[in-house]
Write an enzyme that holds these catalytic residues in place. Structure first.
Site: not given
Length: 479
Positions: A98, A380
């Site tokens: 994102h 992540d």
């Protein structure tokens, strides 16, 4: 006679200029070959990271933090879509993190950074299609979304960002990503035709608004036309996208061991501990409580948005505190690669996702014309283990709006042969992978045979566990 003297003088000057030119090249004061803006030799197809031409020789926490922020730039170049002219692109799989978000944690007893999460085209960073994106997202009543996704907002809209909310920077980052990929895959390679249908896409996101909104932003500028009736987004409850194959005891074991390693490295760092003690005094809370609030997450938001670090009556948190914590993060990443705990965790964590990717590629190689473009919008903690499992050790920790791309190509001269390319943030990392490093030494083609990727995912990933399948590797303790 006069003409002869002039000729000799000119000859001497030419010799002197030639000598100076060779000397400068020898001393590397001028480049021998042209270099692109991003530091790439245009003839090189084996770009690896980091880039020695533009990056500092030692750990520089400020430089690394700027890379992590990934402030949108219209000058970004990429190596996606590069292949010999007789190769045909047949599918693309994209895994993204994102975009820029508001912190997930707050530093206790300090004022939250004042970041506006409404989308305003006149505010930087912006994008030419930002206003149109907002209008289109507000008309998504015909969208098909799994489970709780339909109840999530399709774009950020709070005047003061909520915790973890995508910012305008985050939206713009993925509008840029989508536009860049559209130029390559749609306009150049015609991956999707103008009459594309829902069956040509496979879209999946976790149940967070920031991943849904990031995926929508990328799709809006990527697709030939963004038609809500053709958009069907699936919900993935797991951040490692393990779907129905999440039961893996040894994966959890290696993750716990990796967390112990992280803790051990932290307690050994006396400079880091003194920094936490100093920051805790400024804020007026116990050191343990400050550490538990993960202050670097909030500090990165201040840094990326150029907002002053918080102050109290006892003083101010400053850039030196930030440097110490960020440097420790970088040292932790370095040790994580040297130790194998995270690598073992990563192999087991991402096998379900890579196995799904391989199966889809095999179907397309057999002639199926479905799911030609695949997008996973993630975090992540999704990208990082994928990079580790593939063996791409030189890649940085995933920045905001990072993208990992798997391209599937068909050899036009031998249509039954298929090849893959893997790119991270626009750089070709195919030959950094564990399964294709050796092949690189014996092949002139700028990509890797699909069967090598298939063998790695189906069997090779388990050899380190002395196993031949995922189920066995998840339950066998080899060490």
């Amino acid at each position: 006679m006069l003409f002869r003297n002039r000729f000799l003088i000119l000859l001497a000057l030419a010799a002197l200029l030639a000598f100076l030119s060779l000397s400068l090249q020898f001393l590397h004061l001028i480049p021998v070959n042209p270099v692109k803006e991003n530091g790439l030799n245009p003839k090189s197809r084996k770009r690896i990271m980091p880039d020695p031409l533009t990056e500092p020789p030692a750990i520089d926490p400020i430089y690394e933090a700027r890379v992590y922020c990934n402030i949108p730039s219209i000058t970004e170049r990429s190596m996606e879509g590069h292949a010999p002219h007789y190769f045909k692109l047949v599918s693309v799989h994209v895994l993204i993190r994102h975009g820029d978000r508001y912190p997930l944690y707050a530093i206790p007893k300090t004022k939250r950074p004042e970041i506006d999460c409404t989308l305003v085209s006149s505010r930087k960073p912006s994008h030419p299609q930002l206003e149109a994106f907002v209008r289109h997202m507000s008309q998504g009543s015909e969208a098909q979304m799994d489970g709780t996704l339909s109840s999530l907002p399709r774009y950020p809209s709070h005047s003061l960002c909520e915790m973890g909310e995508l910012t305008q920077t985050g939206v713009v980052q993925h509008l840029h990503n989508g536009q860049l990929l559209r130029e390559i895959y749609i306009k150049k390679h015609k991956l999707l035709s103008s009459d594309w249908t829902a069956k040509h896409l496979y879209l999946e996101t976790t149940g967070k608004s920031r991943t849904l909104q990031s995926g929508l932003a990328l799709l809006y500028t990527f697709l030939p036309d963004f038609d809500w009736k053709k958009i069907n987004i699936k919900h993935q409850w797991s951040t490692i996208f393990c779907s129905g194959s999440c039961d893996c005891p040894m994966r959890n074991h290696y993750l716990e061991e990796e967390q112990r390693r992280q803790y051990s490295l932290r307690v050994k760092n006396s400079h880091l501990e003194r920094t936490y003690v100093d920051m805790a005094k400024i804020v007026g809370i116990p050191t343990r409580q400050l550490r538990a609030s993960n202050p670097i997450d909030s500090m990165l938001c201040h840094f990326c948005h150029n907002v002053s670090f918080p102050c109290t009556k006892n003083g101010c948190i400053d850039i030196e505190h930030f440097k110490v914590i960020k440097t420790h993060q970088l040292e932790d990443e370095r040790e994580r690669q040297e130790k194998k705990l995270y690598f073992w965790y990563a192999l087991l964590a991402v096998h379900p996702l890579l196995n799904q990717t391989v199966n889809r590629m095999q179907r397309i190689a057999e002639g199926k014309k479905e799911e030609l473009f695949v997008l996973f919008s993630a975090h992540d903690v999704t990208l990082s283990p994928v990079l580790s499992a593939l063996g791409i050790t030189e890649a940085r920790f995933p920045r905001f709006a990072a993208r990992l791309v798997f391209e599937l190509w068909q050899d036009g001269k031998k249509p039954r042969e298929h090849f893959i390319r893997i790119l991270y943030n626009g750089f070709d990392v195919t030959f950094q992978t564990l399964f294709c490093r050796e092949h690189n030494m014996h092949s002139s083609k700028p990509m890797c045979p699909l069967e090598k990727f298939v063998h790695f995912v189906k069997r090779g990933m388990f050899s380190v566990f002395n196993s031949t399948n995922y189920y066995d590797a998840c339950r066998r303790r080899p060490f």
